[in-house]
Each structure stands twice: as structure tokens, then as C-alpha cells.
Design a protein around this motif. Structure first.
Motif, PDB file in Angstrom:
ATOM      1  N   GLU A 130     -59.742  30.508 -56.861  1.00  0.00           N
ATOM      2  CA  GLU A 130     -58.916  31.681 -57.132  1.00  0.00           C
ATOM      3  C   GLU A 130     -57.945  32.166 -55.955  1.00  0.00           C
ATOM      4  N   LYS A 131     -58.713  32.124 -55.019  1.00  0.00           N
ATOM      5  CA  LYS A 131     -58.063  32.560 -53.761  1.00  0.00           C
ATOM      6  C   LYS A 131     -56.839  31.723 -53.375  1.00  0.00           C
ATOM      7  N   ALA A 132     -56.841  30.360 -53.339  1.00  0.00           N
ATOM      8  CA  ALA A 132     -55.907  29.438 -53.182  1.00  0.00           C
ATOM      9  C   ALA A 132     -54.826  29.263 -54.172  1.00  0.00           C
ATOM     10  N   TYR A 133     -55.215  29.757 -55.617  1.00  0.00           N
ATOM     11  CA  TYR A 133     -54.161  29.654 -56.375  1.00  0.00           C
ATOM     12  C   TYR A 133     -53.378  30.950 -56.510  1.00  0.00           C
ATOM     13  N   PHE A 134     -53.895  32.055 -55.923  1.00  0.00           N
ATOM     14  CA  PHE A 134     -53.039  33.262 -56.120  1.00  0.00           C
ATOM     15  C   PHE A 134     -52.126  33.349 -54.525  1.00  0.00           C
ATOM     16  N   CYS A 135     -52.722  32.411 -53.459  1.00  0.00           N
ATOM     17  CA  CYS A 135     -51.885  32.450 -52.475  1.00  0.00           C
ATOM     18  C   CYS A 135     -50.702  31.357 -52.894  1.00  0.00           C
ATOM     19  N   TYR A 136     -50.885  30.377 -53.612  1.00  0.00           N
ATOM     20  CA  TYR A 136     -49.916  29.397 -53.966  1.00  0.00           C
ATOM     21  C   TYR A 136     -48.867  30.052 -54.816  1.00  0.00           C
ATOM     22  N   LEU A 137     -49.442  31.155 -55.764  1.00  0.00           N
ATOM     23  CA  LEU A 137     -48.481  31.742 -56.512  1.00  0.00           C
ATOM     24  C   LEU A 137     -47.334  32.659 -55.526  1.00  0.00           C
ATOM     25  N   LEU A 155     -45.257  24.551 -62.712  1.00  0.00           N
ATOM     26  CA  LEU A 155     -46.366  25.396 -62.099  1.00  0.00           C
ATOM     27  C   LEU A 155     -47.668  24.904 -62.435  1.00  0.00           C
ATOM     28  N   LEU A 156     -48.384  24.582 -61.192  1.00  0.00           N
ATOM     29  CA  LEU A 156     -49.762  24.457 -61.353  1.00  0.00           C
ATOM     30  C   LEU A 156     -50.514  25.655 -61.665  1.00  0.00           C
ATOM     31  N   ASP A 157     -51.811  25.551 -62.295  1.00  0.00           N
ATOM     32  CA  ASP A 157     -52.441  26.606 -62.868  1.00  0.00           C
ATOM     33  C   ASP A 157     -53.826  26.565 -62.182  1.00  0.00           C
ATOM     34  N   LEU A 158     -54.517  27.538 -62.608  1.00  0.00           N
ATOM     35  CA  LEU A 158     -55.798  27.745 -61.959  1.00  0.00           C
ATOM     36  C   LEU A 158     -56.868  26.580 -62.190  1.00  0.00           C
ATOM     37  N   GLN A 198     -60.067  22.552 -46.719  1.00  0.00           N
ATOM     38  CA  GLN A 198     -60.958  23.662 -46.965  1.00  0.00           C
ATOM     39  C   GLN A 198     -60.671  24.977 -46.087  1.00  0.00           C
ATOM     40  N   HIS A 199     -59.728  24.768 -45.035  1.00  0.00           N
ATOM     41  CA  HIS A 199     -59.328  25.985 -44.097  1.00  0.00           C
ATOM     42  C   HIS A 199     -58.194  26.451 -44.201  1.00  0.00           C
ATOM     43  N   TRP A 200     -57.041  25.814 -44.810  1.00  0.00           N
ATOM     44  CA  TRP A 200     -55.860  26.231 -44.873  1.00  0.00           C
ATOM     45  C   TRP A 200     -54.861  25.423 -45.897  1.00  0.00           C
ATOM     46  N   MET A 201     -53.751  26.229 -46.332  1.00  0.00           N
ATOM     47  CA  MET A 201     -52.853  25.595 -47.179  1.00  0.00           C
ATOM     48  C   MET A 201     -51.466  25.771 -46.575  1.00  0.00           C
ATOM     49  N   ASP A 258     -42.282  33.712 -52.873  1.00  0.00           N
ATOM     50  CA  ASP A 258     -41.512  34.043 -51.581  1.00  0.00           C
ATOM     51  C   ASP A 258     -40.449  32.973 -51.035  1.00  0.00           C
ATOM     52  N   LEU A 259     -41.193  31.759 -51.458  1.00  0.00           N
ATOM     53  CA  LEU A 259     -40.019  30.571 -51.251  1.00  0.00           C
ATOM     54  C   LEU A 259     -38.939  30.277 -52.110  1.00  0.00           C
ATOM     55  N   GLY A 260     -38.792  31.041 -53.327  1.00  0.00           N
ATOM     56  CA  GLY A 260     -37.869  30.860 -54.231  1.00  0.00           C
ATOM     57  C   GLY A 260     -37.926  29.735 -55.084  1.00  0.00           C
ATOM     58  N   LEU A 261     -39.195  29.155 -55.391  1.00  0.00           N
ATOM     59  CA  LEU A 261     -39.300  27.823 -55.926  1.00  0.00           C
ATOM     60  C   LEU A 261     -39.548  27.928 -57.512  1.00  0.00           C
ATOM     61  N   THR A 262     -39.736  29.194 -57.957  1.00  0.00           N
ATOM     62  CA  THR A 262     -39.637  29.444 -59.475  1.00  0.00           C
ATOM     63  C   THR A 262     -38.429  30.136 -59.639  1.00  0.00           C
ATOM     64  N   PRO A 263     -37.951  30.178 -60.931  1.00  0.00           N
ATOM     65  CA  PRO A 263     -37.029  31.005 -61.403  1.00  0.00           C
ATOM     66  C   PRO A 263     -37.149  32.693 -61.286  1.00  0.00           C
ATOM     67  N   ASN A 264     -35.813  33.052 -61.149  1.00  0.00           N
ATOM     68  CA  ASN A 264     -35.962  34.648 -60.687  1.00  0.00           C
ATOM     69  C   ASN A 264     -36.532  35.531 -62.114  1.00  0.00           C
ATOM     70  N   ASN A 265     -36.270  34.961 -63.223  1.00  0.00           N
ATOM     71  CA  ASN A 265     -36.976  35.620 -64.367  1.00  0.00           C
ATOM     72  C   ASN A 265     -38.201  35.371 -64.757  1.00  0.00           C
ATOM     73  N   ALA A 266     -38.963  34.504 -63.940  1.00  0.00           N
ATOM     74  CA  ALA A 266     -40.388  34.081 -64.296  1.00  0.00           C
ATOM     75  C   ALA A 266     -41.336  35.356 -64.048  1.00  0.00           C
ATOM     76  N   THR A 267     -42.137  35.447 -64.950  1.00  0.00           N
ATOM     77  CA  THR A 267     -43.121  36.616 -64.934  1.00  0.00           C
ATOM     78  C   THR A 267     -44.442  36.361 -64.033  1.00  0.00           C
ATOM     79  N   MET A 268     -44.668  35.058 -63.693  1.00  0.00           N
ATOM     80  CA  MET A 268     -45.618  34.387 -62.908  1.00  0.00           C
ATOM     81  C   MET A 268     -47.010  34.959 -63.386  1.00  0.00           C
ATOM     82  N   ASN A 269     -47.138  35.060 -64.766  1.00  0.00           N
ATOM     83  CA  ASN A 269     -48.458  35.236 -65.590  1.00  0.00           C
ATOM     84  C   ASN A 269     -49.264  34.010 -65.148  1.00  0.00           C
ATOM     85  N   ILE A 270     -50.717  34.294 -65.133  1.00  0.00           N
ATOM     86  CA  ILE A 270     -51.481  33.255 -64.854  1.00  0.00           C
ATOM     87  C   ILE A 270     -51.496  32.035 -66.010  1.00  0.00           C
TER      88      ILE A 270
END
Length: 264
Positions: A172-179, A102-105, A211-214, A184-196
Motif C-alpha cells: 500500500e505504501k509503495a503503491y500510493f508513493c507510485y501514484l 497504470l500499475l495497480d495495487l 525493500q528500502h527505496w523506490m 508529480d512527474l506528469g506521467l498520467t493525463p491531466n484529466n486522470a482522476t487517479m482512482n485506485i
């Protein structure tokens, strides 16, 4: 300024003949009213493949002539030795971090320093199945138009994805949209806590970032037939080895290929 420095270093590297562009011929192909760009690769592709077979990690250590600048404390900006366009930049972690985790901040903070310019496209291949050729964490940058941008922003992409738009992007905005997209796309394990900044191995995906979309795209495979697809393909650029592959791709359909490489 990152791009000013990059252009200077790229010019020096080009004069020293240490850059080896892998595509020189570019053709325009129109599909569903969109002009797509298909580039035919040259013999430098073979040199890139040979380097990948003989050198485990080209970023540790990196070639000094590829170094542009430090980007924060955790990353460096390098020239891509085998560019698709010029300059073609890499934002690499200084220490080894798996490309598929997982990418980080910090990654977004470094990456966005190169994104917040006009006509800059950032793209990321998370794993081999998403088109990554190196396991060391690296995000990519090019100055280019995005042929599929209108289709992306109009919601007409024919495959599964998550799109976020920004008036003014920040890390920060891009990172939290990424998370959110990863969840939503199910790309991380179901038991992942998604901590920063938690280290989590992810399923394959691509990111396109301006600079305007991801755009985040879940990937199923990195190829259909002999045509390989990475994140850049989802902007509307394609790479083929020869005229035969060009003919096959234009007959098969570029958008069909992109759709079939996406996780359903």
C-alpha cells in the motif's frame, strides 16, 4: 518462500538447458567514482529477438518449465527465459494487461512478495520507449547489488526522478508513493482522476524498487545511438553487443547516456 522455489526451478531449467542467458562477459567501468557493470551480450540475444518476432505473447501461454509459482490471484512468477543474471524472475499478470497502463495495487502486492529479501532489485519498463520488449504486464526481479545506489540515495542523480525511501516497505505504501510520483512527474493525463486500480495509459517511465527505496524515472527515448537503455541501466548495469559498442559507451559516458534518455 518465493526465492527458494525460484532457485529450485531455475536449477532444473538450467540442467534441462532451456534457459538462454543473453550476457556472459561482465566488465567493470569506473565513472565519477562509481564502478558500473557493462555486460557483453552473446548469440542468445538473436534467439530472443527471433522469438519476439514469431511469438506475439510469450506469457500467454507461458512455457511450463518457466513457471515458478502463483503470486496471489492475479499474477504468476516465471523465470525469464533470457536472463541477464540468474535467477531473473518475472511477475506477470495472468490475463493480458497493457504494460503501458497504470500499475495497480495488485501489481505491487505481487511484486513486493519478491522484493522483501536482501539484495533484491525489482525493475519495471513501462513501454517500448522505456525499454520494454513485451506488451504484457510484467515486473522483474533479480538478486544483485545496485552500483548506483549511493548516488541514488544521496540525491546526486543528474536527471529528473522521484525517490521514496522506506523503513519497511509494504504494497500500500509503495503503491500510493507510485501514484504520487506519476502525478508529480506528469506521467498520467491531466484529466486522470487517479482512482485506485483505474485503467489509465501512461507516458513512458521506469521503476527501480528495493525493500528500502523506490525510484521512478520519466523516459524520453529507449536508446542513444545503438545503445538501448531500460530500467536496469538506471541501477548501474549496461548491455552492449560487442567491444565496439563498449568502447563507444565508455567514451560517450554511461551517466550522460542515462541522462539523455530521461524526459527533461
Amino acid at each position: 518462500m518465493l526465492w527458494d522455489k525460484a532457485l529450485t526451478v531455475a536449477n532444473d531449467a538450467k540442467e534441462a538447458q532451456v534457459l538462454l542467458p543473453i550476457a556472459t562477459t561482465s566488465l567493470v567501468f569506473s565513472e565519477q567514482g562509481v564502478d558500473l557493470f557493462i555486460k557483453i551480450m552473446n548469440d542468445n540475444l538473436t534467439k530472443k529477438i527471433q522469438q519476439g518476432q514469431t511469438k506475439n505473447n510469450p506469457f500467454l501461454p507461458y512455457e511450463e518449465q518457466m513457471f515458478v509459482c502463483n503470486v496471489g490471484n492475479e499474477h504468476v512468477c516465471l523465470l525469464n527465459k533470457y536472463p541477464i543474471g540468474e535467477p531473473h524472475l518475472l511477475i506477470c499478470s495472468k490475463a493480458f494487461i497493457s504494460q503501458s497502463s497504470l500499475l495497480d495495487l495488485y501489481d505491487f502486492s505481487a511484486w513486493i512478495q519478491g522484493v522483501t529479501y536482501p539484495n533484491v532489485l525489482g525493475f519495471f519498463n513501462s513501454a517500448s520507449e522505456a525499454g520494454a520488449s513485451q506488451r504484457h504486464r510484467h515486473m522483474q526481479l533479480m538478486k544483485t547489488v545496485v552500483p548506483l545506489e549511493d548516488m541514488i540515495l544521496s540525491g546526486k542523480l543528474p536527471f529528473r526522478h522521484k525517490l521514496f525511501t522506506f523503513d519497511r516497505i509494504n504494497s500500500e505504501k509503495a503503491y500510493f508513493c507510485y501514484l504520487a510520483a506519476m502525478h508529480d512527474l506528469g506521467l498520467t493525463p491531466n484529466n486522470a482522476t487517479m482512482n485506485i486500480n483505474e485503467s489509465i495509459e501512461c507516458l513512458p517511465y521506469n521503476i527501480l524498487l528495493t525493500q528500502h527505496w523506490m525510484l521512478v524515472i520519466p523516459r524520453l527515448t529507449n536508446h542513444i545511438g545503438d545503445i538501448f537503455a531500460n530500467a536496469l541501466n538506471y541501477s548501474g548495469y549496461f548491455l552492449v553487443k560487442d567491444q565496439q559498442q563498449y568502447d563507444w559507451l565508455t567514451d560517450y559516458g554511461c551517466l550522460r547516456l542515462l541522462t539523455e534518455c530521461v524526459s527533461p
